[in-house]
Scaffold this active site. Structure first.
Site, mmCIF file in Angstrom:
data_model
loop_
_atom_site.group_PDB
_atom_site.id
_atom_site.type_symbol
_atom_site.label_atom_id
_atom_site.label_comp_id
_atom_site.label_asym_id
_atom_site.label_seq_id
_atom_site.Cartn_x
_atom_site.Cartn_y
_atom_site.Cartn_z
ATOM 1 C CB CYS A 74 28.473 51.543 42.253
ATOM 2 S SG CYS A 74 29.103 50.200 43.260
ATOM 3 C CG HIS A 130 25.734 55.600 45.464
ATOM 4 N ND1 HIS A 130 25.552 54.885 44.308
ATOM 5 C CD2 HIS A 130 26.738 54.972 46.138
ATOM 6 C CE1 HIS A 130 26.413 53.867 44.269
ATOM 7 N NE2 HIS A 130 27.131 53.901 45.373
ATOM 8 C CD GLU A 160 24.269 59.792 48.157
ATOM 9 O OE1 GLU A 160 23.728 60.110 47.073
ATOM 10 O OE2 GLU A 160 24.241 58.614 48.605
ATOM 11 C CE LYS A 199 23.044 51.665 45.064
ATOM 12 N NZ LYS A 199 22.636 52.965 44.487
ATOM 13 C CG HIS A 253 24.620 48.407 45.120
ATOM 14 N ND1 HIS A 253 24.656 48.879 43.827
ATOM 15 C CD2 HIS A 253 25.629 49.055 45.769
ATOM 16 C CE1 HIS A 253 25.632 49.760 43.707
ATOM 17 N NE2 HIS A 253 26.228 49.894 44.872
ATOM 18 C CG PHE A 286 34.167 49.941 45.444
ATOM 19 C CD1 PHE A 286 33.630 50.798 46.385
ATOM 20 C CD2 PHE A 286 34.157 48.579 45.717
ATOM 21 C CE1 PHE A 286 33.096 50.315 47.583
ATOM 22 C CE2 PHE A 286 33.624 48.087 46.892
ATOM 23 C CZ PHE A 286 33.100 48.953 47.831
#
Length: 398
Positions: free
Chosen positions: A153, A288, A299, A320, A325, A385
């Site tokens: 991501c 994010h 976050e 998002k 996403h 990830f």
């Protein structure tokens, strides 16, 4: 010797709900998500699809949807920057973030084999992770470095950040950088369902940073930018839209999927240091914001750790909630929100926001955009990830 200032001179986008900046602002003002029930073979799932009939004219037998989306966005970015094929782009670099490559083509090739014991000869060219970068280079005659970044991501953010370092080194004068992804396949949707990270049902929506958050939805799309040195842009009469002033990259080195607030905080701090800014100088965060239980808490903790008391005064946008996403392209969408903040004074809202969560107590700009806000510097985050984190800082060109 001072390093060159790097600026954005053009951008292009193909996103769920918007194919231009004007459409994007209308979407953000509406406060309504662009994710929808997917239908067809993907009935039972919701996600974000790009609506652009013009994409069909770009399709070839050698291109997966992720490459087609990239070419459409790049074409618009170059037009905005006033650049044409030829001397303008002969030595330009191409830096592309793409987490999965030709995911649609990979799935189709498996189906072709099991159903007909046949695989098309173009499959490899469609599936390669570097196919979008190669197609951009070939289409536009870019003979500079053509590089692909696959860090889940955070792929697009790393591609853009590394392009900035290339320009600052003086080894390149112009770069096309961004990200693309087309993950709306049975395989990908079921993988994310198996991980219990996907919002469930065709009516699901993305609800970052609130109590009702129930996971992410996948979206397809592409966002690309033309990056140049300020000196080079002004020499050819191009308008600098904003400066890319800071880039932070850091790896958690702890877990393949679990977020790590310490690593995220370190990444943001590195971006601030790179930009030569104090935490108090920041006026906005493009988060994010995945709407996962652990991710949003991590976050938020990281933002508090970096900004201290100033964190409570920072508007935090989660794009998002509108588009889903976009995985490897997600960082490019976040960067658009930062660009809007510093250039237009437009703060993107976090839509679908419901009940506040006691653990999540920042200003997430719930449901309604804010306009006329004086923001000089905006930070955007992308956490992938594998623990691969990237933060970029966009600043107003004074």
């Amino acid at each position: 010797m001072a390093r060159p200032t790097v600026v954005i001179t053009g951008f292009g986008l193909r996103l769920p709900g918007a194919n231009s900046m004007a459409e994007l602002i209308r979407l953000y003002r509406s406060g309504k998500s662009a994710t929808r029930p997917l239908g067809g073979e993907l009935t039972g799932f919701a996600g974000g699809r790009v609506g652009d009939p013009g994409l069909d004219a770009l399709r070839t037998k050698q291109m997966d949807t992720c490459a087609v989306l990239a070419l459409a966005a790049v074409t618009d970015a170059l037009a905005m920057a006033g650049l044409e094929k030829g001397p303008d782009l002969d030595e330009a670099g191409v830096y592309v973030g793409c987490g999965g490559g030709g995911l649609e083509s990979i799935e189709q090739s498996v189906l072709d084999w099991h159903q007909r014991q046949d695989v098309k000869s173009q499959t490899l060219m469609r599936c390669m992770a570097n196919a979008p970068a190669a197609q951009i280079s070939i289409t536009w005659g870019c003979k500079g470095p053509s590089l692909s970044y696959a860090m889940a991501c955070s792929s697009a953010s790393h591609a853009i950040g590394e392009a900035v370092t290339r320009l600052q080194s003086g080894r390149c004068q112009r770069v096309i950088a961004g990200g693309t992804e087309a993950p709306l396949t049975q395989t990908m949707l079921r993988i994310w369902t198996a991980m219990r990270l996907l919002g469930q049902g065709p009516e699901a929506v993305v609800r970052p940073f609130c109590y009702e958050r129930g996971g992410l939805l996948l979206g397809e799309g592409a966002v690309f930018f033309v990056l140049e040195t300020l000196e080079g842009a002004r020499a050819r009469g191009a308008e600098p839209l904003a400066q890319l002033s800071g880039y932070g990259a850091w790896s958690d080195a702890t877990h393949m999927t679990a977020p790590n607030s310490d690593g995220q905080a370190r990444t943001m701090a590195l971006a601030l240091t790179d930009a030569g800014l104090s935490p108090e100088a920041l006026g906005h965060v493009s988060a994010h914001g995945t709407a996962t239980l652990a991710g949003d808490i991590s976050e938020t903790k990281a933002v508090k750790a970096v900004f201290g008391a100033h964190a409570a005064r920072l508007p935090v946008s989660a794009t998002k909630s509108f588009h889903g996403h976009l995985l490897g392209a997600a960082g490019g969408v976040s960067l658009l929100a930062s660009l809007l903040a510093v250039r237009e004074g437009f703060v993107v809202p976090t839509v679908n926001f419901g009940t506040p969560d006691p653990e999540l107590d920042l200003d997430y700009v719930p449901n309604a955009a804010r306009e006329g806000v004086d923001i000089r510097h905006s930070l955007c985050n992308a956490f992938g990830f594998g623990g691969s984190n990237a933060s970029l800082i966009v600043s107003r060109v004074e």
